[in-house]
Scaffold this active site. Sequence first.
Site, PDB file in Angstrom:
ATOM      1  N   ALA A 154       0.834  -1.212   0.000  1.00 50.69           N
ATOM      2  CA  ALA A 154       0.000   0.000   0.000  1.00 50.69           C
ATOM      3  C   ALA A 154       0.862   1.251   0.000  1.00 50.69           C
ATOM      4  O   ALA A 154       0.567   2.232  -0.704  1.00 50.69           O
ATOM      5  CB  ALA A 154      -0.936  -0.018   1.203  1.00 50.69           C
ATOM      6  N   TYR A 155       1.933   1.237   0.787  1.00 46.94           N
ATOM      7  CA  TYR A 155       2.838   2.382   0.845  1.00 46.94           C
ATOM      8  C   TYR A 155       3.520   2.603  -0.500  1.00 46.94           C
ATOM      9  O   TYR A 155       3.582   3.728  -1.009  1.00 46.94           O
ATOM     10  CB  TYR A 155       3.869   2.147   1.947  1.00 46.94           C
ATOM     11  N   VAL A 156       4.014   1.506  -1.092  1.00 42.22           N
ATOM     12  CA  VAL A 156       4.670   1.608  -2.400  1.00 42.22           C
ATOM     13  C   VAL A 156       3.690   2.085  -3.466  1.00 42.22           C
ATOM     14  O   VAL A 156       4.047   2.870  -4.355  1.00 42.22           O
ATOM     15  CB  VAL A 156       5.314   0.255  -2.785  1.00 42.22           C
ATOM     16  N   SER A 158       1.279   4.137  -3.074  1.00 42.41           N
ATOM     17  CA  SER A 158       1.133   5.593  -2.928  1.00 42.41           C
ATOM     18  C   SER A 158       2.357   6.324  -3.450  1.00 42.41           C
ATOM     19  O   SER A 158       2.250   7.385  -4.080  1.00 42.41           O
ATOM     20  CB  SER A 158       0.860   5.958  -1.464  1.00 42.41           C
ATOM     21  N   LYS A 159       3.539   5.769  -3.218  1.00 43.17           N
ATOM     22  CA  LYS A 159       4.760   6.442  -3.651  1.00 43.17           C
ATOM     23  C   LYS A 159       5.013   6.271  -5.153  1.00 43.17           C
ATOM     24  O   LYS A 159       5.617   7.150  -5.790  1.00 43.17           O
ATOM     25  CB  LYS A 159       5.947   5.933  -2.843  1.00 43.17           C
TER      26      LYS A 159
END
Length: 246
Positions: A154-156, A158-159
Site C-alpha cells: 500500500a505504501y509503495v 502511494s509512492k
Amino acid sequence: MTSSTTTRVALVTGGSGGIGRATAERLAADGMAVGVHYSGNEARAKEVVETITAAGGRAIAVGGDVADETAMTAAFDAVEAEFGGLDVVVNTAGIMVLAPVADLDLDDLDRMHRTNIRGTFVVSQLAARRVRDGGAIVNFSTSVTRTSLPGYAAYVASKSAVEGLTLILAREMRGRDVTVNAVAPGPTATPLFLDGKTEQQIAGLAGATPLERLGQPADIAESVAFLAGPARWINGQTLFSNGGLA
C-alpha cells in the site's frame, strides 16, 4: 515584511522532524529563507525555526494538513508574505502503515492515500502555480518501489503515484525553468522508519547496503539540497538516495 529579491525561499512540508527537519536546516545553511511546515507538532517546528535563526538564518513555522488545499494555500501565503516569494518546495510529509495486502485495514489505505497522494498533489499543484521561474519542486518517493519488500504494497502504491506525478509535472512546467524531481530514500534512521521494527530487522536492513549502515536524515537532506540548488539539468527524475541498496 522581511522580503528580499535576492534570497531564495523554500517551503519544506513535514519540516518539524526527521528528514524534513534535516532538509530545512540544510537549505537554510545554503542561505535560503525557510518555511518550516508542520501538521500537528507546532512546538517541534518552532524548535527548528529557533535552530535556524540561532545560526543566522531566516525561518518561520507554518501549519496545515497537506491534503487540505485551503490550509496549504494559507501556508504558501504566509511564506510569500514573510519572505517575498517562493523558489523551492520540498514535500517530505508522508505516512507509512505496513501490512500484507491480505491483512491491510482499508482505513489505513485511505489515510495513506490522503496524505501521500492527495497531499503531494495539493502541494505540487500550489507549487506549480507559485514557484518562481528558476525554482525547484522536490517530492518524496521510497526505495521500496525497487526492493518490493512484503508488507509495503500500500505504501509503495502511494509512492509510485508520486513518481508518476513528478515526471508529468516536470513536463508540464516547460518554459518556466522549474525542475521537478523526487527523492527515494533507502532505510533511514527516522521515527517513521524505526517504528515497529525489531533490532534484528533494523540490523538486517542496515547490512543490506554496501555501506553497511542506515542512512541519516542529513544524507537525504544533501540529496534534496543538490536537486534544489545546483542540479539544474536533472529534471523529471527519481533520485535513489539509499547507499547502494539494490
